[in-house]
Write an enzyme that holds these catalytic residues in place. Sequence first.
Site, short mmCIF file in Angstrom:
data_model
loop_
_atom_site.label_atom_id
_atom_site.label_comp_id
_atom_site.label_asym_id
_atom_site.label_seq_id
_atom_site.Cartn_x
_atom_site.Cartn_y
_atom_site.Cartn_z
N ASP A 67 55.85 35.96 47.47
CA ASP A 67 55.49 36.72 46.27
C ASP A 67 55.04 38.13 46.63
O ASP A 67 54.84 38.44 47.82
CB ASP A 67 54.41 36.00 45.46
CG ASP A 67 53.18 35.62 46.30
OD1 ASP A 67 53.03 36.12 47.43
OD2 ASP A 67 52.37 34.81 45.82
N ASN A 136 43.07 29.35 40.04
CA ASN A 136 43.61 28.86 38.77
C ASN A 136 44.74 27.86 38.97
O ASN A 136 45.42 27.49 38.02
CB ASN A 136 44.10 30.04 37.92
CG ASN A 136 45.18 30.85 38.65
OD1 ASN A 136 45.61 30.48 39.74
ND2 ASN A 136 45.61 31.94 38.04
N HIS A 138 47.51 28.35 40.76
CA HIS A 138 48.86 28.89 40.97
C HIS A 138 49.35 28.62 42.40
O HIS A 138 48.56 28.44 43.32
CB HIS A 138 48.93 30.39 40.60
CG HIS A 138 48.32 31.33 41.58
ND1 HIS A 138 48.10 32.67 41.28
CD2 HIS A 138 47.86 31.17 42.85
CE1 HIS A 138 47.56 33.26 42.33
NE2 HIS A 138 47.41 32.38 43.29
N GLU A 143 52.02 31.27 37.57
CA GLU A 143 50.73 31.22 36.92
C GLU A 143 50.62 30.06 35.93
O GLU A 143 51.64 29.55 35.45
CB GLU A 143 50.49 32.54 36.18
CG GLU A 143 50.51 33.78 37.09
CD GLU A 143 49.28 33.91 37.98
OE1 GLU A 143 48.79 32.90 38.52
OE2 GLU A 143 48.80 35.05 38.14
P1 PGA Z 1 43.72 32.74 49.27
O1 PGA Z 1 44.82 32.88 48.12
O2 PGA Z 1 44.40 32.04 50.40
O3 PGA Z 1 43.38 34.17 49.60
O4 PGA Z 1 42.60 31.96 48.69
C1 PGA Z 1 45.44 31.73 47.65
C2 PGA Z 1 46.38 32.05 46.52
O5 PGA Z 1 46.01 32.85 45.62
O6 PGA Z 1 47.48 31.50 46.47
#
Ligand code: PGA
Length: 245
Positions: A67, A136, A138, A143
């Site tokens: 992404d 959340n 995702h 999302e």
């Molecule tokens: P993080 O991000 O590893 O920085 O917690 C995870 C994500 O948003 O997929």
Amino acid sequence: MKTFVYADYDQLSRAAATLVTDTVRSNPHALLCIATGDTPAGMMNYLTEDVRSGVVDFSKVSFVSLDEWVGLNQQDEGSCRHFFYQHLVYPLNLNAEQVAFFDGRADDAEHECARIDQYITGKGGIELMIVGIGMNGHIGMNEPGLAVANSSHIVNLDEVTITVGQKYFREKTPLRRGITLGIGQILESKKAILMASGRKKAEIVARAATGPVTTQVPASFLQQHHDAYMLLDADAASSLDYTIA
Ligand code: PGA
């Protein structure tokens, strides 16, 4: 989906790196998709050590991005691509040709989606996918509450992602849209690993692992993957029943 719990972040990182090196040793031409973010950073450090010490050879591996923030690319500190280059491409001296990444600054975002989809198809699919999980739920930038997508696409970012995403930037940065592989593509990968660390992820991890498969928790779709693993540290697993691996 099988769940493995490790005592701490360091052991989680080591275990995830070993899964990657095992994959590459059995298929040196593998296409890998590795999320950026705080969670996989420790694993990336171990991968760098493993390549430098000759445990594994990454010279024939390819990487595709998961992404990117729309509007940002490698020039922008805080972009996913910048992170990936700092943590893997530069330390390992990988060739630019080994890496296909969304260009969040591309004029034609639809074309950018098609380019990455074709790249994955041309490589015969993703051998190993490593994702994190957002606060959340995702995965990638798929999302909560959005229809399941089978291909790369542009999304309007959730407020949680916009707020949490500020941690990657020195200054407040307007984040509105993202470009991401679809959940369908994540499910098509030959093997998928979700990594999570820290007590703050415990509740969403439990919902993803044991709750209903729902677009409200995009990571829950990994329950439908034929070969998916959750790798957690004890804090992230604290809302699940578990034994330490
Ligand atoms: P993080 O991000 O590893 O920085 O917690 C995870 C994500 O948003 O997929």
